[in-house]
Design a protein around this motif. Sequence first.
Motif, PDB file in Angstrom:
ATOM      1  N   SER A 120     -68.791  16.411  63.777  1.00 35.22           N
ATOM      2  CA  SER A 120     -69.187  16.393  65.183  1.00 35.22           C
ATOM      3  C   SER A 120     -70.117  17.578  65.406  1.00 35.22           C
ATOM      4  O   SER A 120     -69.950  18.608  64.750  1.00 35.22           O
ATOM      5  N   HIS A 121     -71.081  17.426  66.299  1.00 34.21           N
ATOM      6  CA  HIS A 121     -71.879  18.622  66.597  1.00 34.21           C
ATOM      7  C   HIS A 121     -71.112  19.493  67.578  1.00 34.21           C
ATOM      8  O   HIS A 121     -70.304  18.991  68.367  1.00 34.21           O
ATOM      9  N   TRP A 122     -71.316  20.807  67.487  1.00 30.28           N
ATOM     10  CA  TRP A 122     -70.570  21.716  68.356  1.00 30.28           C
ATOM     11  C   TRP A 122     -71.470  22.477  69.327  1.00 30.28           C
ATOM     12  O   TRP A 122     -70.964  23.108  70.261  1.00 30.28           O
ATOM     13  N   ASN A 145     -68.038  16.865  76.892  1.00 30.16           N
ATOM     14  CA  ASN A 145     -68.033  15.608  76.141  1.00 30.16           C
ATOM     15  C   ASN A 145     -69.052  15.649  75.001  1.00 30.16           C
ATOM     16  O   ASN A 145     -68.709  15.384  73.851  1.00 30.16           O
ATOM     17  N   ASP A 146     -70.298  16.019  75.327  1.00 28.94           N
ATOM     18  CA  ASP A 146     -71.389  15.995  74.350  1.00 28.94           C
ATOM     19  C   ASP A 146     -71.380  17.267  73.509  1.00 28.94           C
ATOM     20  O   ASP A 146     -72.250  18.125  73.640  1.00 28.94           O
ATOM     21  N   GLY A 147     -70.368  17.359  72.646  1.00 25.86           N
ATOM     22  CA  GLY A 147     -70.211  18.533  71.789  1.00 25.86           C
ATOM     23  C   GLY A 147     -68.744  18.834  71.596  1.00 25.86           C
ATOM     24  O   GLY A 147     -68.146  18.533  70.558  1.00 25.86           O
ATOM     25  N   ALA A 177     -76.803  22.722  66.265  1.00 25.25           N
ATOM     26  CA  ALA A 177     -78.188  22.410  66.684  1.00 25.25           C
ATOM     27  C   ALA A 177     -78.527  20.919  66.641  1.00 25.25           C
ATOM     28  O   ALA A 177     -79.619  20.538  66.232  1.00 25.25           O
ATOM     29  N   GLU A 178     -77.576  20.096  67.077  1.00 21.38           N
ATOM     30  CA  GLU A 178     -77.888  18.667  67.207  1.00 21.38           C
ATOM     31  C   GLU A 178     -78.797  18.421  68.404  1.00 21.38           C
ATOM     32  O   GLU A 178     -79.651  17.550  68.396  1.00 21.38           O
ATOM     33  N   ASP A 179     -78.539  19.206  69.474  1.00 20.38           N
ATOM     34  CA  ASP A 179     -79.004  18.791  70.798  1.00 20.38           C
ATOM     35  C   ASP A 179     -80.193  19.575  71.339  1.00 20.38           C
ATOM     36  O   ASP A 179     -80.390  19.644  72.547  1.00 20.38           O
ATOM     37  N   TRP A 180     -81.016  20.141  70.419  1.00 22.16           N
ATOM     38  CA  TRP A 180     -82.213  20.850  70.856  1.00 22.16           C
ATOM     39  C   TRP A 180     -83.429  19.912  70.761  1.00 22.16           C
ATOM     40  O   TRP A 180     -84.553  20.323  70.480  1.00 22.16           O
ATOM     41  N   TYR A 194     -86.497  16.083  65.449  1.00 24.91           N
ATOM     42  CA  TYR A 194     -86.254  17.169  66.414  1.00 24.91           C
ATOM     43  C   TYR A 194     -84.760  17.296  66.721  1.00 24.91           C
ATOM     44  O   TYR A 194     -84.319  18.300  67.252  1.00 24.91           O
ATOM     45  N   TRP A 195     -83.999  16.244  66.473  1.00 23.11           N
ATOM     46  CA  TRP A 195     -82.557  16.245  66.718  1.00 23.11           C
ATOM     47  C   TRP A 195     -81.815  16.511  65.411  1.00 23.11           C
ATOM     48  O   TRP A 195     -82.385  16.369  64.330  1.00 23.11           O
ATOM     49  N   GLY A 196     -80.548  16.874  65.536  1.00 21.82           N
ATOM     50  CA  GLY A 196     -79.706  16.988  64.332  1.00 21.82           C
ATOM     51  C   GLY A 196     -80.186  18.027  63.337  1.00 21.82           C
ATOM     52  O   GLY A 196     -80.158  17.800  62.126  1.00 21.82           O
ATOM     53  N   LEU A 219     -68.221  11.887  65.211  1.00 20.11           N
ATOM     54  CA  LEU A 219     -67.671  11.715  66.559  1.00 20.11           C
ATOM     55  C   LEU A 219     -68.656  12.345  67.532  1.00 20.11           C
ATOM     56  O   LEU A 219     -68.951  13.534  67.430  1.00 20.11           O
ATOM     57  N   ASP A 220     -69.174  11.564  68.452  1.00 21.39           N
ATOM     58  CA  ASP A 220     -70.127  12.106  69.421  1.00 21.39           C
ATOM     59  C   ASP A 220     -69.767  11.561  70.806  1.00 21.39           C
ATOM     60  O   ASP A 220     -69.861  10.355  71.038  1.00 21.39           O
ATOM     61  N   MET A 221     -69.349  12.439  71.684  1.00 27.33           N
ATOM     62  CA  MET A 221     -68.975  12.065  73.058  1.00 27.33           C
ATOM     63  C   MET A 221     -67.771  11.124  73.045  1.00 27.33           C
ATOM     64  O   MET A 221     -67.851   9.980  73.488  1.00 27.33           O
ATOM     65  N   VAL A 222     -66.657  11.617  72.522  1.00 32.11           N
ATOM     66  CA  VAL A 222     -65.463  10.781  72.362  1.00 32.11           C
ATOM     67  C   VAL A 222     -64.366  11.121  73.379  1.00 32.11           C
ATOM     68  O   VAL A 222     -63.197  10.844  73.133  1.00 32.11           O
ATOM     69  N   TYR A 266     -79.481   1.296  68.195  1.00 28.26           N
ATOM     70  CA  TYR A 266     -79.768   2.249  67.122  1.00 28.26           C
ATOM     71  C   TYR A 266     -79.827   3.638  67.749  1.00 28.26           C
ATOM     72  O   TYR A 266     -80.698   3.884  68.591  1.00 28.26           O
ATOM     73  N   ILE A 267     -78.922   4.526  67.345  1.00 32.51           N
ATOM     74  CA  ILE A 267     -78.906   5.870  67.913  1.00 32.51           C
ATOM     75  C   ILE A 267     -79.284   6.890  66.839  1.00 32.51           C
ATOM     76  O   ILE A 267     -78.637   6.951  65.785  1.00 32.51           O
ATOM     77  N   THR A 268     -80.333   7.662  67.134  1.00 30.17           N
ATOM     78  CA  THR A 268     -80.704   8.755  66.220  1.00 30.17           C
ATOM     79  C   THR A 268     -79.737   9.901  66.466  1.00 30.17           C
ATOM     80  O   THR A 268     -79.869  10.634  67.437  1.00 30.17           O
ATOM     81  N   ASP A 269     -78.759   9.997  65.599  1.00 26.57           N
ATOM     82  CA  ASP A 269     -77.715  11.003  65.772  1.00 26.57           C
ATOM     83  C   ASP A 269     -77.474  11.645  64.403  1.00 26.57           C
ATOM     84  O   ASP A 269     -78.092  11.245  63.410  1.00 26.57           O
ATOM     85  N   ASP A 270     -76.545  12.590  64.335  1.00 22.05           N
ATOM     86  CA  ASP A 270     -76.315  13.302  63.074  1.00 22.05           C
ATOM     87  C   ASP A 270     -76.069  12.357  61.888  1.00 22.05           C
ATOM     88  O   ASP A 270     -76.495  12.644  60.770  1.00 22.05           O
ATOM     89  N   CYS A 296     -76.847   5.048  78.753  1.00 21.32           N
ATOM     90  CA  CYS A 296     -75.945   4.186  77.974  1.00 21.32           C
ATOM     91  C   CYS A 296     -74.852   5.002  77.292  1.00 21.32           C
ATOM     92  O   CYS A 296     -73.891   4.444  76.765  1.00 21.32           O
ATOM     93  N   PHE A 297     -74.960   6.342  77.300  1.00 22.86           N
ATOM     94  CA  PHE A 297     -73.899   7.197  76.754  1.00 22.86           C
ATOM     95  C   PHE A 297     -72.856   7.555  77.813  1.00 22.86           C
ATOM     96  O   PHE A 297     -71.893   8.254  77.523  1.00 22.86           O
ATOM     97  N   GLY A 298     -73.099   7.128  79.047  1.00 25.44           N
ATOM     98  CA  GLY A 298     -72.165   7.444  80.129  1.00 25.44           C
ATOM     99  C   GLY A 298     -72.825   8.286  81.194  1.00 25.44           C
ATOM    100  O   GLY A 298     -73.918   8.833  80.993  1.00 25.44           O
ATOM    101  N   THR A 300     -72.361  11.201  82.557  1.00 26.36           N
ATOM    102  CA  THR A 300     -72.504  12.669  82.544  1.00 26.36           C
ATOM    103  C   THR A 300     -73.466  13.169  81.464  1.00 26.36           C
ATOM    104  O   THR A 300     -73.704  14.369  81.354  1.00 26.36           O
ATOM    105  N   TRP A 301     -74.011  12.246  80.679  1.00 22.74           N
ATOM    106  CA  TRP A 301     -74.831  12.634  79.520  1.00 22.74           C
ATOM    107  C   TRP A 301     -76.040  13.500  79.926  1.00 22.74           C
ATOM    108  O   TRP A 301     -76.837  13.095  80.766  1.00 22.74           O
ATOM    109  N   HIS A 302     -76.101  14.699  79.351  1.00 21.75           N
ATOM    110  CA  HIS A 302     -77.188  15.656  79.607  1.00 21.75           C
ATOM    111  C   HIS A 302     -77.329  15.946  81.105  1.00 21.75           C
ATOM    112  O   HIS A 302     -78.461  16.049  81.621  1.00 21.75           O
ATOM    113  N   THR A 303     -76.173  16.054  81.760  1.00 25.68           N
ATOM    114  CA  THR A 303     -76.154  16.456  83.164  1.00 25.68           C
ATOM    115  C   THR A 303     -75.185  17.641  83.327  1.00 25.68           C
ATOM    116  O   THR A 303     -74.396  17.933  82.415  1.00 25.68           O
TER     117      THR A 303
HETATM  118  C1  AHN Z   1     -81.169   9.827  71.257  1.00 26.16           C
HETATM  119  O1  AHN Z   1     -81.170  10.000  72.459  1.00 26.16           O
HETATM  120  C2  AHN Z   1     -82.126   8.946  70.560  1.00 26.16           C
HETATM  121  N1  AHN Z   1     -80.267  10.439  70.507  1.00 26.16           N
HETATM  122  C3  AHN Z   1     -79.326  11.303  71.124  1.00 26.16           C
HETATM  123  C4  AHN Z   1     -78.392  11.898  70.205  1.00 26.16           C
HETATM  124  C5  AHN Z   1     -77.505  12.754  70.981  1.00 26.16           C
HETATM  125  C6  AHN Z   1     -77.855  13.656  71.906  1.00 26.16           C
HETATM  126  N2  AHN Z   1     -76.210  12.752  70.913  1.00 26.16           N
HETATM  127  C7  AHN Z   1     -75.761  13.627  71.768  1.00 26.16           C
HETATM  128  N3  AHN Z   1     -76.743  14.192  72.382  1.00 26.16           N
END
Ligand code: AHN
Length: 332
Positions: A120-122, A145-147, A177-180, A194-196, A219-222, A266-270, A296-298, A300-303
């Motif tokens: 999981s990213h921290w 959630n996101d971390g 550094a997943e989320d920069w 740029y991610w992960g 595990l991402d946002m579980v 398709y999610i670009t994730d770790d 689509c992640f819910g 609160t994502w990036h809020t």
């Molecule tokens: C994309 O938005 C394509 N990937 C997001 C991966 C991510 C960000 N997981 C958590 N924060």
Amino acid sequence: MKKAAIILTILFVVLSCGGRKATTAKVPVTTTAPTATTVEFSADSAFRYIKKQTDFGPRVPNTEAHLKCSAWLASRLSVFGAQTYIQGFETETFDKSKLQCYNIIGSYNPDCPTRIILCSHWDSRPWADNDSDPANWKTPVDAANDGASGVGVILEIARQLQKKAPGIGVDCIFLDAEDWGPGPDFKGNHLDTYWGLGTQYWAKNPHKEGYRARYAILLDMVGGKGAQFAREKYSVMYGKQVVDKVWNAAASLGYSSLFKQSDGGYITDDHYFINTIARIPAIDIVPYLPQCPQSCFGPTWHTTQDNISNIDKNVLEAVGKTLLTVIYNEKQ
Ligand code: AHN
Ligand code: ZN
């Protein structure tokens, strides 16, 4: 030592990970697989580990909260009996910032050749750029959630693994550094790389030379209220059997309404970089809520709402028990 004895000794070491012993003693035949009644997982304790992380403040690389949390995470893995490594490295972001980062790894049965990864990213995202209020777009995210959620679940699993050893090796990996990924002012071309950043570093520089694993589960946002997990498409593409294993374990525990038998995106994730760089089959347990207007992640994502008040212990428990069932079913 005679040659045969040496080979036997090697065989014994290879065959005996954790509690499993290579003896011929008769054992009663049993067909009972681990179930909800046999796996123990405290959602209260996972929740506490999430709260502890958010109490440091946003764990944005190059901040004091980040550094302090890294030390706490490593200390927990160590206290829970894992052989612990801190992989420090510098990485460069899309905007050419230099970040001091740490991947934190805790290994159970470290000498067992058959291994699985829970990761999981921290780190916390430095910008809440999906917030409904543009005034918050440059505010760092609490990232409960996101971390923190994935890390909290894995820490509780680690605590359980100390009490009852698995039959295979388990590596808990907290990726930095997943989320920069590109922030609110970014105008250029978007690249997946740029991610992960922490995962890309680990996949190119594993913590042990020649490191291999059977598979990895990300595990991402579980922990989000209202979460539902669909079969993410890179996961199916690279690790269909692992997806089936996890989703079947969830169904056997009665969690089919959370782990849906439907396809996600398709999610670009770790896990993408574990698949494409380390070439270890890796799947992602990540929410898929196509009807949610904010993301689509819910919601609160990036809020700025991604805080401890929006964590649901029932979701943590379903994910934790599902994973422990998978782990204890895994044989060499
Ligand atoms: C994309 O938005 C394509 N990937 C997001 C991966 C991510 C960000 N997981 C958590 N924060
Ligand atoms: Zn994120």
